[in-house]
Write a protein that holds these residues in place. Structure first.
Motif, PDB file in Angstrom:
ATOM      1  N   ARG A  95      -2.151   4.895  -8.673  1.00 46.38           N
ATOM      2  CA  ARG A  95      -0.807   4.333  -8.778  1.00 46.38           C
ATOM      3  C   ARG A  95      -0.618   3.694 -10.145  1.00 46.38           C
ATOM      4  N   ASP A  96       0.624   3.710 -10.600  1.00 50.93           N
ATOM      5  CA  ASP A  96       1.010   3.048 -11.838  1.00 50.93           C
ATOM      6  C   ASP A  96       2.140   2.093 -11.475  1.00 50.93           C
ATOM      7  N   ASN A  97       1.803   0.825 -11.326  1.00 55.53           N
ATOM      8  CA  ASN A  97       2.807  -0.134 -10.873  1.00 55.53           C
ATOM      9  C   ASN A  97       3.921  -0.341 -11.898  1.00 55.53           C
ATOM     10  N   ALA A  98       3.626  -0.134 -13.164  1.00 53.60           N
ATOM     11  CA  ALA A  98       4.650  -0.278 -14.190  1.00 53.60           C
ATOM     12  C   ALA A  98       5.718   0.806 -14.080  1.00 53.60           C
ATOM     13  N   LYS A  99       5.333   1.938 -13.514  1.00 55.39           N
ATOM     14  CA  LYS A  99       6.253   3.064 -13.381  1.00 55.39           C
ATOM     15  C   LYS A  99       6.717   3.269 -11.947  1.00 55.39           C
ATOM     16  N   ASN A 100       6.321   2.379 -11.041  1.00 50.03           N
ATOM     17  CA  ASN A 100       6.677   2.544  -9.623  1.00 50.03           C
ATOM     18  C   ASN A 100       6.322   3.937  -9.121  1.00 50.03           C
ATOM     19  N   THR A 101       5.156   4.411  -9.499  1.00 48.36           N
ATOM     20  CA  THR A 101       4.777   5.793  -9.196  1.00 48.36           C
ATOM     21  C   THR A 101       3.381   5.841  -8.591  1.00 48.36           C
ATOM     22  N   VAL A 102       3.243   6.698  -7.591  1.00 51.85           N
ATOM     23  CA  VAL A 102       1.945   6.979  -7.004  1.00 51.85           C
ATOM     24  C   VAL A 102       1.660   8.464  -7.211  1.00 51.85           C
ATOM     25  N   TYR A 103       0.404   8.777  -7.484  1.00 50.48           N
ATOM     26  CA  TYR A 103       0.001  10.148  -7.799  1.00 50.48           C
ATOM     27  C   TYR A 103      -1.023  10.648  -6.787  1.00 50.48           C
ATOM     28  N   LEU A 104      -1.099  11.966  -6.682  1.00 46.86           N
ATOM     29  CA  LEU A 104      -2.167  12.594  -5.915  1.00 46.86           C
ATOM     30  C   LEU A 104      -2.684  13.766  -6.736  1.00 46.86           C
ATOM     31  N   GLN A 105      -3.877  13.595  -7.273  1.00 48.39           N
ATOM     32  CA  GLN A 105      -4.545  14.678  -7.995  1.00 48.39           C
ATOM     33  C   GLN A 105      -5.325  15.503  -6.971  1.00 48.39           C
ATOM     34  N   MET A 106      -5.007  16.772  -6.894  1.00 50.57           N
ATOM     35  CA  MET A 106      -5.629  17.650  -5.913  1.00 50.57           C
ATOM     36  C   MET A 106      -6.406  18.730  -6.633  1.00 50.57           C
ATOM     37  N   ASN A 107      -7.704  18.753  -6.435  1.00 49.25           N
ATOM     38  CA  ASN A 107      -8.582  19.746  -7.038  1.00 49.25           C
ATOM     39  C   ASN A 107      -9.239  20.599  -5.965  1.00 49.25           C
ATOM     40  N   SER A 108      -9.808  21.714  -6.380  1.00 43.90           N
ATOM     41  CA  SER A 108     -10.507  22.609  -5.448  1.00 43.90           C
ATOM     42  C   SER A 108      -9.648  22.894  -4.219  1.00 43.90           C
ATOM     43  N   LEU A 109      -8.416  23.244  -4.448  1.00 36.71           N
ATOM     44  CA  LEU A 109      -7.483  23.435  -3.338  1.00 36.71           C
ATOM     45  C   LEU A 109      -7.890  24.613  -2.466  1.00 36.71           C
ATOM     46  N   LYS A 110      -7.610  24.475  -1.180  1.00 35.29           N
ATOM     47  CA  LYS A 110      -7.945  25.479  -0.183  1.00 35.29           C
ATOM     48  C   LYS A 110      -6.659  25.927   0.515  1.00 35.29           C
ATOM     49  N   PRO A 111      -6.658  27.113   1.093  1.00 30.32           N
ATOM     50  CA  PRO A 111      -5.462  27.553   1.828  1.00 30.32           C
ATOM     51  C   PRO A 111      -5.034  26.566   2.904  1.00 30.32           C
ATOM     52  N   GLU A 112      -5.971  25.884   3.514  1.00 25.05           N
ATOM     53  CA  GLU A 112      -5.626  24.927   4.568  1.00 25.05           C
ATOM     54  C   GLU A 112      -4.959  23.661   4.036  1.00 25.05           C
ATOM     55  N   ASP A 113      -4.890  23.508   2.718  1.00 24.35           N
ATOM     56  CA  ASP A 113      -4.144  22.398   2.124  1.00 24.35           C
ATOM     57  C   ASP A 113      -2.653  22.710   2.030  1.00 24.35           C
ATOM     58  N   THR A 114      -2.272  23.928   2.347  1.00 17.72           N
ATOM     59  CA  THR A 114      -0.861  24.310   2.304  1.00 17.72           C
ATOM     60  C   THR A 114      -0.046  23.456   3.262  1.00 17.72           C
ATOM     61  N   ALA A 115       0.981  22.803   2.728  1.00 18.22           N
ATOM     62  CA  ALA A 115       1.799  21.891   3.527  1.00 18.22           C
ATOM     63  C   ALA A 115       2.903  21.331   2.642  1.00 18.22           C
ATOM     64  N   VAL A 116       3.835  20.644   3.271  1.00 17.04           N
ATOM     65  CA  VAL A 116       4.782  19.816   2.532  1.00 17.04           C
ATOM     66  C   VAL A 116       4.157  18.423   2.427  1.00 17.04           C
ATOM     67  N   TYR A 117       4.117  17.903   1.220  1.00 12.19           N
ATOM     68  CA  TYR A 117       3.493  16.609   0.956  1.00 12.19           C
ATOM     69  C   TYR A 117       4.568  15.550   0.736  1.00 12.19           C
ATOM     70  N   TYR A 118       4.339  14.404   1.349  1.00  7.44           N
ATOM     71  CA  TYR A 118       5.272  13.286   1.282  1.00  7.44           C
ATOM     72  C   TYR A 118       4.515  12.016   0.908  1.00  7.44           C
ATOM     73  N   CYS A 119       5.221  11.077   0.307  1.00  4.00           N
ATOM     74  CA  CYS A 119       4.647   9.745   0.136  1.00  4.00           C
ATOM     75  C   CYS A 119       5.432   8.764   1.003  1.00  4.00           C
ATOM     76  N   ASN A 120       4.801   7.659   1.319  1.00  2.00           N
ATOM     77  CA  ASN A 120       5.456   6.598   2.079  1.00  2.00           C
ATOM     78  C   ASN A 120       4.574   5.362   2.049  1.00  2.00           C
ATOM     79  N   ALA A 160       0.842  -1.186   0.000  1.00  2.00           N
ATOM     80  CA  ALA A 160       0.000   0.000   0.000  1.00  2.00           C
ATOM     81  C   ALA A 160       0.883   1.243   0.000  1.00  2.00           C
ATOM     82  N   MET A 161       0.363   2.310  -0.597  1.00  2.00           N
ATOM     83  CA  MET A 161       1.090   3.579  -0.633  1.00  2.00           C
ATOM     84  C   MET A 161       0.210   4.679  -0.065  1.00  2.00           C
ATOM     85  N   GLY A 162       0.841   5.680   0.492  1.00  2.00           N
ATOM     86  CA  GLY A 162       0.081   6.773   1.057  1.00  2.00           C
ATOM     87  C   GLY A 162       0.713   8.121   0.783  1.00  2.00           C
ATOM     88  N   TRP A 163      -0.136   9.137   0.778  1.00  2.00           N
ATOM     89  CA  TRP A 163       0.326  10.527   0.726  1.00  2.00           C
ATOM     90  C   TRP A 163       0.067  11.156   2.092  1.00  2.00           C
TER      91      TRP A 163
END
Length: 114
Positions: free
Chosen positions: A71-96, A33-36
């Motif tokens: 996620r795209d397992n062929a590319k070893n990549t996980v994505y986060l599409q963020m829409n309707s962003l709000k000021p409270e979404d301001t942060a440093v984003y990490y995956c793990n 499993a992957m997370g943002w």
């Protein structure tokens, strides 16, 4: 050794969108499993979205309906599409890996401001 490299952050106005990417080194990406996560100034790091190896997703209430993890397992990549962003979404984003935390990457800064 698993390495996590996040990218895609930036400055965006409220209501805007961003797409974050995280490339994960290692051969077993598809198994885990992957997370943002995000960490705002003065706050603890929180898990905002996760996706299992089978594609089941889960979101914290504050981002439901606005963020989409994939996620795209062929590319070893996980994505986060963020829409309707709000000021409270301001942060440093990490995956793990929520079930098998690895050393944190450098993260990617997301700033939502007019």
């Amino acid at each position: 050794q698993v390495q996590l490299v996040e990218s895609g952050g930036g400055l965006v106005q409220p209501g805007g969108s961003l797409r974050l990417s995280c490339v994960v080194s290692g051969r077993l990406f598809s198994v885990f499993a992957m997370g943002w996560y995000r960490q705002a100034p003065g706050k603890q790091r929180e898990l905002v979205a996760s996706i299992t190896s089978g594609g089941t997703t889960n979101y914290v209430d504050s981002v439901k309906g606005r963020f989409t993890i994939s996620r795209d397992n062929a590319k070893n990549t996980v994505y986060l599409q963020m829409n309707s962003l709000k000021p409270e979404d301001t942060a440093v984003y990490y995956c793990n890996l929520p079930d098998y935390l690895r050393s944190w990457g450098q993260g990617t800064q997301v700033t939502v401001s007019s």
